[in-house]
Motif scaffolding. Structure first.
Motif, PDB file in Angstrom:
ATOM      1  N   LYS A  23       0.589  -1.054   0.445  1.00 34.19           N
ATOM      2  CA  LYS A  23       0.065  -0.097  -0.146  1.00 34.19           C
ATOM      3  C   LYS A  23       0.693   0.874  -0.125  1.00 34.19           C
ATOM      4  N   ARG A  24       2.137   1.254   0.510  1.00 34.80           N
ATOM      5  CA  ARG A  24       2.711   2.390   0.693  1.00 34.80           C
ATOM      6  C   ARG A  24       2.889   2.630  -0.851  1.00 34.80           C
ATOM      7  N   LYS A  25       4.030   1.979  -1.287  1.00 30.96           N
ATOM      8  CA  LYS A  25       4.819   2.114  -2.664  1.00 30.96           C
ATOM      9  C   LYS A  25       3.350   2.590  -3.591  1.00 30.96           C
ATOM     10  N   ASN A  26       1.976   1.932  -3.170  1.00 30.63           N
ATOM     11  CA  ASN A  26       1.333   2.260  -4.396  1.00 30.63           C
ATOM     12  C   ASN A  26       0.199   3.539  -4.219  1.00 30.63           C
ATOM     13  N   ALA A  27       0.063   3.537  -3.168  1.00 32.07           N
ATOM     14  CA  ALA A  27      -0.348   5.190  -2.690  1.00 32.07           C
ATOM     15  C   ALA A  27       0.260   6.079  -2.949  1.00 32.07           C
ATOM     16  N   SER A  28       1.657   6.652  -2.835  1.00 30.79           N
ATOM     17  CA  SER A  28       2.479   6.929  -3.692  1.00 30.79           C
ATOM     18  C   SER A  28       2.538   7.597  -5.339  1.00 30.79           C
ATOM     19  N   LEU A  29       2.522   6.132  -5.282  1.00 31.54           N
ATOM     20  CA  LEU A  29       1.990   5.881  -6.663  1.00 31.54           C
ATOM     21  C   LEU A  29       1.147   6.831  -7.412  1.00 31.54           C
ATOM     22  N   VAL A  30       0.272   6.812  -6.850  1.00 37.22           N
ATOM     23  CA  VAL A  30      -1.701   7.280  -7.082  1.00 37.22           C
ATOM     24  C   VAL A  30      -1.507   8.292  -6.774  1.00 37.22           C
ATOM     25  N   THR A 294      -4.950  -1.197 -14.568  1.00 35.42           N
ATOM     26  CA  THR A 294      -6.413  -0.642 -14.472  1.00 35.42           C
ATOM     27  C   THR A 294      -6.617   0.367 -13.100  1.00 35.42           C
ATOM     28  N   ALA A 295      -6.648  -0.801 -11.750  1.00 33.42           N
ATOM     29  CA  ALA A 295      -7.255   0.006 -10.545  1.00 33.42           C
ATOM     30  C   ALA A 295      -6.214   1.040 -10.041  1.00 33.42           C
ATOM     31  N   VAL A 296      -4.385   1.068 -10.294  1.00 29.35           N
ATOM     32  CA  VAL A 296      -4.701   2.491 -10.011  1.00 29.35           C
ATOM     33  C   VAL A 296      -4.601   3.793 -11.306  1.00 29.35           C
ATOM     34  N   SER A 297      -4.470   3.029 -12.167  1.00 28.39           N
ATOM     35  CA  SER A 297      -4.667   4.303 -13.001  1.00 28.39           C
ATOM     36  C   SER A 297      -6.623   5.298 -12.843  1.00 28.39           C
ATOM     37  N   LEU A 298      -7.183   3.912 -12.781  1.00 25.29           N
ATOM     38  CA  LEU A 298      -8.248   4.786 -12.685  1.00 25.29           C
ATOM     39  C   LEU A 298      -8.278   5.838 -11.736  1.00 25.29           C
ATOM     40  N   ALA A 299      -7.400   4.869 -10.217  1.00 27.83           N
ATOM     41  CA  ALA A 299      -8.326   5.242  -9.388  1.00 27.83           C
ATOM     42  C   ALA A 299      -7.491   6.561  -8.925  1.00 27.83           C
ATOM     43  N   ALA A 300      -5.780   7.189  -9.592  1.00 31.72           N
ATOM     44  CA  ALA A 300      -5.723   8.642  -9.914  1.00 31.72           C
ATOM     45  C   ALA A 300      -6.308   9.840 -10.682  1.00 31.72           C
ATOM     46  N   PHE A 301      -6.984   9.068 -11.256  1.00 30.65           N
ATOM     47  CA  PHE A 301      -7.613   9.624 -12.756  1.00 30.65           C
ATOM     48  C   PHE A 301      -9.018  10.223 -12.540  1.00 30.65           C
ATOM     49  N   PHE A 302      -9.222   9.135 -11.666  1.00 28.58           N
ATOM     50  CA  PHE A 302     -10.909  10.302 -10.804  1.00 28.58           C
ATOM     51  C   PHE A 302     -10.701  11.108  -9.329  1.00 28.58           C
ATOM     52  N   ALA A 303      -9.192  10.701  -9.341  1.00 26.50           N
ATOM     53  CA  ALA A 303      -9.294  11.329  -7.715  1.00 26.50           C
ATOM     54  C   ALA A 303      -8.756  12.833  -8.778  1.00 26.50           C
ATOM     55  N   GLY A 304      -7.890  12.425  -9.617  1.00 25.35           N
ATOM     56  CA  GLY A 304      -7.453  13.530 -10.238  1.00 25.35           C
ATOM     57  C   GLY A 304      -8.438  14.901 -11.134  1.00 25.35           C
ATOM     58  N   VAL A 305      -9.446  14.098 -11.796  1.00 26.64           N
ATOM     59  CA  VAL A 305     -10.212  14.617 -12.545  1.00 26.64           C
ATOM     60  C   VAL A 305     -11.407  15.918 -11.403  1.00 26.64           C
ATOM     61  N   LEU A 306     -11.482  14.485  -9.608  1.00 22.09           N
ATOM     62  CA  LEU A 306     -12.812  15.188  -8.942  1.00 22.09           C
ATOM     63  C   LEU A 306     -11.993  16.585  -8.459  1.00 22.09           C
ATOM     64  N   LEU A 307     -10.915  16.336  -7.783  1.00 23.08           N
ATOM     65  CA  LEU A 307     -10.014  18.002  -7.051  1.00 23.08           C
ATOM     66  C   LEU A 307      -9.655  19.219  -8.134  1.00 23.08           C
ATOM     67  N   ALA A 308      -9.830  18.131  -9.527  1.00 22.75           N
ATOM     68  CA  ALA A 308      -9.480  19.649 -10.417  1.00 22.75           C
ATOM     69  C   ALA A 308     -10.272  20.133 -10.630  1.00 22.75           C
ATOM     70  N   TYR A 309     -12.180  18.995 -10.956  1.00 27.13           N
ATOM     71  CA  TYR A 309     -12.889  19.793 -10.785  1.00 27.13           C
ATOM     72  C   TYR A 309     -13.476  20.909  -9.576  1.00 27.13           C
ATOM     73  N   VAL A 310     -12.824  20.247  -8.089  1.00 21.14           N
ATOM     74  CA  VAL A 310     -13.468  21.570  -7.329  1.00 21.14           C
ATOM     75  C   VAL A 310     -12.344  22.807  -6.897  1.00 21.14           C
ATOM     76  N   HIS A 311     -11.329  22.471  -7.728  1.00 17.95           N
ATOM     77  CA  HIS A 311     -10.484  23.370  -7.916  1.00 17.95           C
ATOM     78  C   HIS A 311     -10.902  24.655  -9.131  1.00 17.95           C
ATOM     79  N   VAL A 312     -11.295  24.496  -9.183  1.00 11.50           N
ATOM     80  CA  VAL A 312     -11.864  25.628 -10.698  1.00 11.50           C
ATOM     81  C   VAL A 312     -12.654  25.741 -10.375  1.00 11.50           C
ATOM     82  N   TYR A 313     -13.964  24.916  -9.970  1.00 12.94           N
ATOM     83  CA  TYR A 313     -15.412  25.308 -10.435  1.00 12.94           C
ATOM     84  C   TYR A 313     -15.573  25.589  -8.474  1.00 12.94           C
TER      85      TYR A 313
END
Length: 377
Positions: A23-30, A294-313
């Protein structure tokens, strides 16, 4: 079909448990992965929203603006030109406009002074935008001092402030009467800043502009479509600047992600060897690594998009505001309208998810096709 679904469910369960063991390695990557997606998605959201805001702000703009040119520069236009524009077929209305820029040395800002088409303004009174009200700490009933073109001082009383809902276009706006405008700038009677033309059929805009150019050869015609294209080009250019600035970060992350995905650790190699030894097929191992990527990239993608939505709007893109909006003393304060371009989001999804997922499968295939004993040793 049910058997296939059940197989995939078990593979996903095993993949998630394997990810949690590291989890530590994967959490840092995500985290790093999501940060990069956040930056890119913020730029995409911001550019799309500013395009939508500019289109909404220009919705009521005149279809055609006619300006008189002299020596390649914008010059005052005689109001008598209206009599030559109005008879053009397709023109529904044509009006002379008075507007200009006034520099206020008190706050170091430029105001846009304009004579409204329809207003109950009395001589000596003005209506100001929220931005002007903020920087001058002026409210309804206060007076503002202006210096005329010949150096005289004029005090104008604030009648009201414009609605904050229109702040994108009215932040620096000061509405004055025609009499006060001509006193401040020395514009003589019979002259205006430009002509605003309304056209019945939008498809006839180029034709009307061409006829106006033939009748008034010393003028320049500006179509609303051209203004919108200019805004789009400006925001695309500024978005490109941000992407260029972030290119070093993107490249560094790409190298990191590829290294993490393509280089299996000794623990992961041993795990694959054990799975092969207990009867797992190569296809099962590849499916497991597919679901892991897929799990790592999807988690990063949706987290990044959600944070970007909050940041912009919700935070008005605080990180990018000076670059995207441009430098100004009178920044407009407004909440941007959410505008999602699913085509650009799908491109971002493809670039963020697919390469990493594929990169996890290739090294796993190499290990899975090797002898389990040699892999475990």
């Amino acid at each position: 079909m049910e058997k296939w679904i059940e197989r995939q469910r078990h593979l996903i369960d095993f993949t998630l448990s394997s990810l949690f063991r590291r989890k530590r390695k994967n959490a840092s990557l995500v985290f790093v992965y999501a940060l990069v997606v956040f930056l890119l998605a913020s730029v995409v959201f911001f550019v799309q929203s500013m395009r939508k805001e500019s289109a909404a702000a220009l919705k009521e703009a005149p279809d055609l603006i006619i300006q008189r040119m002299m020596a390649g520069r914008h010059e005052l236009i005689p109001t008598s030109y209206l009599e030559r524009v109005r008879p053009i077929r397709g023109v529904s209305s044509a009006k002379a406009r008075l507007w200009g820029y006034y520099y206020d040395p008190v706050v170091g800002a430029n105001y846009t002074l304009m004579v409204p088409a329809d207003s109950d303004l009395a001589a000596g009174r003005i209506i100001i935008g929220d931005g002007v009200s903020r920087v001058r700490l002026a409210e309804e009933g206060d007076t503002m001092e202006f210096r005329t073109y010949d150096g005289k001082l004029v005090d104008l009383e604030i009648q009201s402030t414009l609605s904050s809902e229109s702040e994108m276009v009215s932040s620096d706006l000061v509405l004055v009467t025609e009499r006060d405008f001509r006193i401040l700038f020395g514009v003589p009677e019979g002259f205006a800043t430009d002509l605003a033309v309304r056209i019945r059929n939008p498809r006839e805009m180029p034709t009307v502009a061409l006829k106006a150019a033939e009748l008034l050869p010393d003028t320049r015609q500006i179509l609303k479509q051209e203004i919108l294209r200019t805004y789009d080009a400006v925001f695309d250019w500024r978005g490109g600047i941000l992407i260029a600035i972030l290119s070093g970060v993107l490249l560094a992350f790409g190298i990191l992600a590829w290294d993490k995905a393509s280089g299996l650790s000794s623990e992961e190699r041993r795990e694959i060897g054990i799975l092969k030894a207990i009867g797992w097929e190569t296809s099962d191992v590849l499916l497991m690594k597919f679901w892991e990527g897929t799990a790592v990239s999807l988690a990063a993608f949706f987290a990044g998009v959600l944070l970007a939505y909050v940041h912009v709007y919700f935070a008005s893109a605080a990180l990018f505001e000076p670059v995207m909006k441009g430098w100004s003393v009178l920044y407009p304060r407004f909440r941007m309208i959410p505008s999602l371009d699913f085509f650009e989001l799908s491109i971002l999804f493809f670039l963020a998810v697919v390469p990493y997922t594929v990169a996890t499968i290739i090294p796993a295939w190499r290990v899975a096709t090797s002898d389990p004993d040699s892999v475990m040793r």
